[in-house]
Design a protein around this motif. Structure first.
Motif, PDB file in Angstrom:
ATOM      1  N   LEU A   5       0.825  -1.212   0.000  1.00 59.69           N
ATOM      2  CA  LEU A   5       0.000   0.000   0.000  1.00 59.69           C
ATOM      3  C   LEU A   5       0.858   1.260   0.000  1.00 59.69           C
ATOM      4  N   HIS A   6       1.869   1.263   0.856  1.00 58.36           N
ATOM      5  CA  HIS A   6       2.612   2.502   1.067  1.00 58.36           C
ATOM      6  C   HIS A   6       3.536   2.860  -0.087  1.00 58.36           C
ATOM      7  N   LEU A   7       4.213   1.889  -0.645  1.00 59.11           N
ATOM      8  CA  LEU A   7       5.203   2.207  -1.684  1.00 59.11           C
ATOM      9  C   LEU A   7       4.600   2.926  -2.890  1.00 59.11           C
ATOM     10  N   PRO A   8       3.439   2.509  -3.413  1.00 63.11           N
ATOM     11  CA  PRO A   8       2.868   3.290  -4.524  1.00 63.11           C
ATOM     12  C   PRO A   8       2.551   4.732  -4.138  1.00 63.11           C
ATOM     13  N   ALA A   9       2.086   4.953  -2.914  1.00 62.09           N
ATOM     14  CA  ALA A   9       1.803   6.321  -2.474  1.00 62.09           C
ATOM     15  C   ALA A   9       3.095   7.108  -2.301  1.00 62.09           C
ATOM     16  N   MET A  10       4.092   6.489  -1.695  1.00 62.34           N
ATOM     17  CA  MET A  10       5.392   7.137  -1.530  1.00 62.34           C
ATOM     18  C   MET A  10       5.976   7.522  -2.884  1.00 62.34           C
ATOM     19  N   ALA A  11       5.947   6.578  -3.812  1.00 59.96           N
ATOM     20  CA  ALA A  11       6.558   6.809  -5.122  1.00 59.96           C
ATOM     21  C   ALA A  11       5.836   7.904  -5.893  1.00 59.96           C
ATOM     22  N   ARG A  12       4.517   7.924  -5.787  1.00 58.88           N
ATOM     23  CA  ARG A  12       3.729   8.915  -6.526  1.00 58.88           C
ATOM     24  C   ARG A  12       4.136  10.342  -6.147  1.00 58.88           C
ATOM     25  N   ALA A  13       4.581  10.536  -4.890  1.00 57.28           N
ATOM     26  CA  ALA A  13       4.979  11.872  -4.447  1.00 57.28           C
ATOM     27  C   ALA A  13       6.208  12.382  -5.197  1.00 57.28           C
ATOM     28  N   SER A  14       6.990  11.480  -5.775  1.00 62.07           N
ATOM     29  CA  SER A  14       8.142  11.906  -6.573  1.00 62.07           C
ATOM     30  C   SER A  14       7.961  11.567  -8.051  1.00 62.07           C
ATOM     31  N   GLY A  15       6.697  11.393  -8.453  1.00 62.11           N
ATOM     32  CA  GLY A  15       6.394  11.210  -9.863  1.00 62.11           C
ATOM     33  C   GLY A  15       6.617   9.820 -10.397  1.00 62.11           C
ATOM     34  N   VAL A  16       6.860   8.842  -9.529  1.00 62.36           N
ATOM     35  CA  VAL A  16       7.091   7.459  -9.937  1.00 62.36           C
ATOM     36  C   VAL A  16       5.802   6.667  -9.729  1.00 62.36           C
ATOM     37  N   ILE A  17       5.338   5.983 -10.777  1.00 56.85           N
ATOM     38  CA  ILE A  17       4.066   5.266 -10.725  1.00 56.85           C
ATOM     39  C   ILE A  17       4.332   3.760 -10.660  1.00 56.85           C
ATOM     40  N   LEU A  18       3.941   3.151  -9.548  1.00 57.03           N
ATOM     41  CA  LEU A  18       4.095   1.710  -9.352  1.00 57.03           C
ATOM     42  C   LEU A  18       2.759   1.004  -9.526  1.00 57.03           C
ATOM     43  N   ASP A  19       2.834  -0.273  -9.920  1.00 55.12           N
ATOM     44  CA  ASP A  19       1.639  -1.095 -10.078  1.00 55.12           C
ATOM     45  C   ASP A  19       1.886  -2.454  -9.431  1.00 55.12           C
ATOM     46  N   LEU A  20       0.801  -3.154  -9.090  1.00 52.58           N
ATOM     47  CA  LEU A  20       0.949  -4.475  -8.473  1.00 52.58           C
ATOM     48  C   LEU A  20       1.765  -5.430  -9.337  1.00 52.58           C
ATOM     49  N   GLU A  21       1.713  -5.266 -10.656  1.00 49.55           N
ATOM     50  CA  GLU A  21       2.486  -6.155 -11.524  1.00 49.55           C
ATOM     51  C   GLU A  21       3.985  -5.998 -11.274  1.00 49.55           C
ATOM     52  N   ASP A  22       4.413  -4.816 -10.865  1.00 44.18           N
ATOM     53  CA  ASP A  22       5.825  -4.613 -10.555  1.00 44.18           C
ATOM     54  C   ASP A  22       6.225  -5.430  -9.339  1.00 44.18           C
ATOM     55  N   PHE A  23       5.385  -5.427  -8.320  1.00 40.18           N
ATOM     56  CA  PHE A  23       5.660  -6.215  -7.118  1.00 40.18           C
ATOM     57  C   PHE A  23       5.713  -7.700  -7.444  1.00 40.18           C
ATOM     58  N   GLU A  24       4.749  -8.169  -8.241  1.00 40.49           N
ATOM     59  CA  GLU A  24       4.706  -9.603  -8.553  1.00 40.49           C
ATOM     60  C   GLU A  24       5.908 -10.036  -9.373  1.00 40.49           C
ATOM     61  N   ASP A  25       6.267  -9.259 -10.388  1.00 43.27           N
ATOM     62  CA  ASP A  25       7.393  -9.654 -11.239  1.00 43.27           C
ATOM     63  C   ASP A  25       8.705  -9.639 -10.465  1.00 43.27           C
ATOM     64  N   ILE A  26       8.892  -8.637  -9.618  1.00 39.05           N
ATOM     65  CA  ILE A  26      10.114  -8.602  -8.811  1.00 39.05           C
ATOM     66  C   ILE A  26      10.120  -9.745  -7.809  1.00 39.05           C
ATOM     67  N   SER A  27       8.965 -10.045  -7.222  1.00 38.93           N
ATOM     68  CA  SER A  27       8.872 -11.166  -6.288  1.00 38.93           C
ATOM     69  C   SER A  27       9.295 -12.476  -6.942  1.00 38.93           C
ATOM     70  N   ALA A  28       8.886 -12.673  -8.201  1.00 39.37           N
ATOM     71  CA  ALA A  28       9.227 -13.913  -8.903  1.00 39.37           C
ATOM     72  C   ALA A  28      10.717 -14.033  -9.173  1.00 39.37           C
ATOM     73  N   ALA A  29      11.413 -12.889  -9.236  1.00 39.96           N
ATOM     74  CA  ALA A  29      12.835 -12.902  -9.592  1.00 39.96           C
ATOM     75  C   ALA A  29      13.762 -12.891  -8.390  1.00 39.96           C
TER      76      ALA A  29
END
Length: 601
Positions: free
Chosen positions: A306-330
């Motif tokens: 929950l927090h990381l997408p909100a944190m990132a948005r404050a500096s113009g970085v847009i995260l999505d759940l797919e990013d978490f899943e793909d990194i988790s798999a790797a």
């Protein structure tokens, strides 16, 4: 080492997705930085007000040549983790003077304790407190007299809220200053057993109270690997702590030396010197990918999804759940810290800690090394560990071997080949599950549903002994718009007892679970939430549901599901009492959980 191809691809995807917002953000930060040290633009009257109470520092402040450091503090003595900050301002001011700088407490931010409010009405304000903290820190920094800032915060919503504020003032260099974990008390697994015995009615409240007090026993951060300690890990992986600072116990000589060093570093990275390191240049796409890598490698708290997408948005970085899943798999799971192991963070730190993990992950090509940090260029600085040598703080080469392979293992021989988080999607919506502590045989549950409107109803059903078969417990109308998205952590002992009785159980909710939740499969943060007419509002008692963390799916198996009319719930009782009436505008405007459930970004 060449960067892992998945991390490379995900980073490029985030960069492309974020291009418009990141570009606009950097332009704003460049304009703010281009104005130079802000005190030069204040009138004499403005400055006189700012310096009136500074006694011995008045002359230095008035000259305007020395760095002035703003302290934003979450000190209170309700939170054991923040109790240790009481005397930090004095230490910081003294350390600043020794390096020719000044320091002022710019302001305080609220810091509520989720441990106190678990299962209570106050928990409905918990997630929103993150946005309040960001706003309060923004007010503190708005005085515009600071060349750098020190952020004193640790626990669940505090660090994310402070990051949102620090990013908003991203032209100002900032260092985050931890306080360290309390010493080890009653082992967490023993505490958990006592809780389960109490939930089962086998012991009384006096024994439960004794166990809780023996576990949470003194100043410092709670020692399990929940949201607070996950926050501390992130600040190292993202380059905002000094290396090795996160898990040094309070009131020790090394802890005090690290705090002094943080002050010195903040004074050294302002625009007045030759090593300007604004937050806007540190918290970029690579930093957030590194943070997610750390989250997965350590099996960290689901709250950070929950927090990381909100944190990132404050500096113009847009995260999505797919990013978490793909990194988790790797990324391999390298740590076993309670609740997905028996060790606490003190044991983890002693086994090699974050310095060992950063080194392993860098060598495996699983972290971006080419990043800016408060310590210098390159995440390799965070391989090192701090030590006091003849009373002087120095950083030495970090451990290359784990001291306990039951707690910490190399990237080449991990506990699991993939990280601790899974995205779930299906006709019920999108959510996540922390699987690092869930046994493989429990990661797929297909059973009839029982629907509840809150956790109290679940507890009443448990006390009435009505759970007699495999069950998927759906607790809905617990999302941010419904009631502020409280944690449902008090369900963990109940569901654990059912699981220990041989039942297959799972939880599905648009609410949250604590970062300390573990062995029960829980599909959480389901979005869109029921209060928005999301699919959870169409679920009925007796529906067959399949929760499959292996395939990453969550579906109702009834043929008429998509054609049903969503039910509504009378939520007026959630609007009043214990301050809830003050947050009506937050509930009306909050974003979706998949985007961080934020109000201010």
């Amino acid at each position: 080492m060449t960067l892992n191809s998945t991390l490379d691809r995900v980073t490029d995807r985030i960069r492309e997705r974020s291009a418009p917002t990141r570009s606009a953000y950097l332009k704003r930060m460049a304009e703010a930085a281009g104005n130079g040290p802000q005190r030069a633009h204040l009138s004499c009257g403005n400055q006189a007000h700012a310096y009136a109470a500074m006694e011995d520092d008045k002359a230095t402040l008035a000259e305007g040549r020395a760095p002035n450091i703003g302290i934003v503090t979450a000190y209170n003595d309700m939170l054991s983790a923040h109790r240790v900050y009481e005397h930090y301002p004095e230490q910081i001011r003294e350390a600043a003077r020794r390096v020719g700088a000044t320091a002022q407490v710019a302001g305080g931010v609220p810091a509520m304790c989720d441990g106190v409010t678990q299962g209570q009405v106050g928990m409905e304000l918990s997630l929103f407190s993150r946005d309040v903290i960001a706003l309060a820190a923004g007010v503190a920094m708005s005085h515009n007299v600071f060349d750098a800032s020190l952020y004193l915060g640790i626990c669940d919503k505090i660090v994310p809220g402070l990051i949102i504020a620090a990013s908003t003032f991203g032209h100002v260099p900032s260092v985050f200053v931890p306080g360290g974990p309390m010493t080890s008390g009653l082992p967490n697994d023993e505490k958990s057993k006592v809780r389960n015995r109490f939930a089962a009615g086998e012991i009384g409240r006096d024994e439960l109270m004794a166990a809780e007090m023996a576990s949470y026993h003194g100043p410092g951060t709670c020692t399990f690997y929940g949201t607070a300690n996950t926050n501390q890990m992130l600040m190292e992986f993202m380059g905002l702590h000094l290396p090795g600072a996160s898990f040094v116990n309070p009131y020790t000589p090394l802890r005090e030396a690290l705090t002094t060093a943080a002050v010195e570093r903040a004074a050294g990275i302002t625009a007045l010197g030759n090593d300007y390191r604004p937050v806007s240049e540190i918290l970029d796409e690579k930093a957030y990918v590194n943070g997610i890598v750390g989250l997965m490698a350590t099996g960290g708290s689901t709250n950070l999804v929950l927090h990381l997408p909100a944190m990132a948005r404050a500096s113009g970085v847009i995260l999505d759940l797919e990013d978490f899943e793909d990194i988790s798999a790797a990324v391999p799971l390298m740590a076993k810290v309670y609740p997905n192991g028996l060790a606490d963070v003190n044991h983890f730190h002693a086994a090699g800690g974050l310095g060992y993990m950063v080194g392993q992950l860098l060598d495996a090509g699983l972290l971006h090394d080419d990043v800016k940090t408060v310590m210098g260029d390159g995440l390799s600085h965070y391989r090192s560990e701090p030590k006091l040598v003849d009373g002087e703080l120095t950083w030495t080469e970090g451990p290359k071997e784990s001291s306990n392979d039951k707690i910490l293992r190399p990237a080449s021989d991990p506990f699991q080949k993939s990280g601790g988080l899974k995205q779930l999607s299906g006709n019920v919506g999108r959510g996540v599950m922390k699987i690092s502590a869930v046994a493989p045989e429990r990661q797929i549950v297909e059973a009839k549903v029982r629907v509840f409107k809150d956790q109290l109803e679940v507890k009443e059903a448990f006390r009435a002994n009505t759970f007699t078969e495999d069950t998927i417990v759906v607790v809905r109308f617990q999302g941010p718009r419904a009631n502020g998205m409280p944690e449902l952590h008090s369900l963990t002992p109940i569901l654990s007892v059912l699981q220990d009785r041989g039942l297959k159980v799972a939880l599905v909710t648009d609410g949250r679970m604590s970062g300390a939740s573990g062995k029960v499969p829980a599909a959480i943060h389901v979005s869109p939430e029921a209060a928005q007419g999301g699919p959870l509002a169409r679920v009925r008692d007796g529906d067959r549901m399949r929760v499959d963390a292996v395939a990453g799916t969550i579906d109702i198996l009834e043929s008429d599901f998509d054609t049903r009319t969503p039910v509504t719930e009378d939520l007026t009782a959630n609007r009043f009492g214990i301050g809830r009436e003050l947050f009506e505008s937050f509930r009306q405007t909050v974003g979706n959980a998949t985007e961080g459930a934020a109000v201010v970004v």
